[in-house]
Scaffold this motif. Structure first.
Motif, PDB file in Angstrom:
ATOM      1  N   UNK A 101      25.719 124.280  44.443  1.00 61.80           N
ATOM      2  CA  UNK A 101      27.178 124.393  44.425  1.00 61.80           C
ATOM      3  C   UNK A 101      27.824 123.690  45.608  1.00 61.80           C
ATOM      4  N   UNK A 102      27.219 123.844  46.755  1.00 64.59           N
ATOM      5  CA  UNK A 102      27.728 123.172  47.958  1.00 64.59           C
ATOM      6  C   UNK A 102      27.590 121.659  47.834  1.00 64.59           C
ATOM      7  N   UNK A 103      26.460 121.204  47.316  1.00 64.83           N
ATOM      8  CA  UNK A 103      26.208 119.769  47.209  1.00 64.83           C
ATOM      9  C   UNK A 103      27.084 119.091  46.160  1.00 64.83           C
ATOM     10  N   UNK A 154      29.218 111.662  45.947  1.00 63.72           N
ATOM     11  CA  UNK A 154      28.777 110.319  46.354  1.00 63.72           C
ATOM     12  C   UNK A 154      27.368 110.333  46.952  1.00 63.72           C
ATOM     13  N   UNK A 155      26.881 111.513  47.326  1.00 68.38           N
ATOM     14  CA  UNK A 155      25.538 111.626  47.902  1.00 68.38           C
ATOM     15  C   UNK A 155      24.481 112.004  46.854  1.00 68.38           C
ATOM     16  N   UNK A 156      24.880 112.076  45.574  1.00 68.32           N
ATOM     17  CA  UNK A 156      23.941 112.475  44.528  1.00 68.32           C
ATOM     18  C   UNK A 156      22.728 111.551  44.452  1.00 68.32           C
TER      19      UNK A 156
END
Length: 165
Positions: free
Chosen positions: A79-81, A86-88
């Protein structure tokens, strides 16, 4: 033949082997329990054979699971990520790299254990088999699981949606 189909057919025997090992686990455990409770005569080799079949089911199953990327996910921080889409790709690449490193270490460790066990020529108590042999098989399966993880990111080899059903 398409490279994807080649990978799919190369993994088919390991999937069947894992399924047969799981059925074997159930049958041997049931026969052992019935023999112990009803006839007061358990199978002497059941403990050893269940351990061997468990290893076969796990390590043979890893090959297909890693290729389809169908592993257990722990979503404590997902959930935080999600707030940082863009960092996926970076996160996915990091997870993939950790998996490749992990399964490579597992393969190397199990192979090292097999080599050490071979020096002692130790056999199972009831099964007429040296203990290093199944470990060598597990090391081979773990190496294939690491390779399967590494190949999972090649677009032409990636699992298709119909394979995941």
């Amino acid at each position: 033949m398409h490279p994807h189909d080649l990978m799919k057919y190369a993994q088919w025997p390991f999937r069947i082997l894992a399924e047969v090992a799981l059925v074997g686990l159930v049958v041997i455990t049931a026969v052992d329990v019935i023999g112990r409770v009803v006839f007061a005569s358990p199978l002497g080799f059941a403990y050893e054979l269940v351990g061997l079949l468990l290893g076969v089911s796990v390590y043979a199953g890893l090959i297909g699971m890693n290729w389809t990327r169908d592993h257990i996910r722990i979503d404590l921080i997902e959930g935080f990520l999600r707030r940082f889409p863009r960092f996926d790709r970076i996160r996915a690449g990091g997870v993939w790299l950790l998996e490749v490193v992990f399964f490579t270490i597992v393969a190397l460790y199990v192979a090292r254990q097999a080599v050490q066990m071979q020096r002692w020529h130790e056999t199972f108590l009831f099964l007429p088999l040296e203990k290093w042999l199944p470990l060598a098989v597990y090391a081979g399966f773990a190496a294939l699981a690491a390779l399967s993880t590494a190949l999972a990111v090649i677009p032409k080899l990636q699992a298709r949606k119909e394979d995941l059903k």
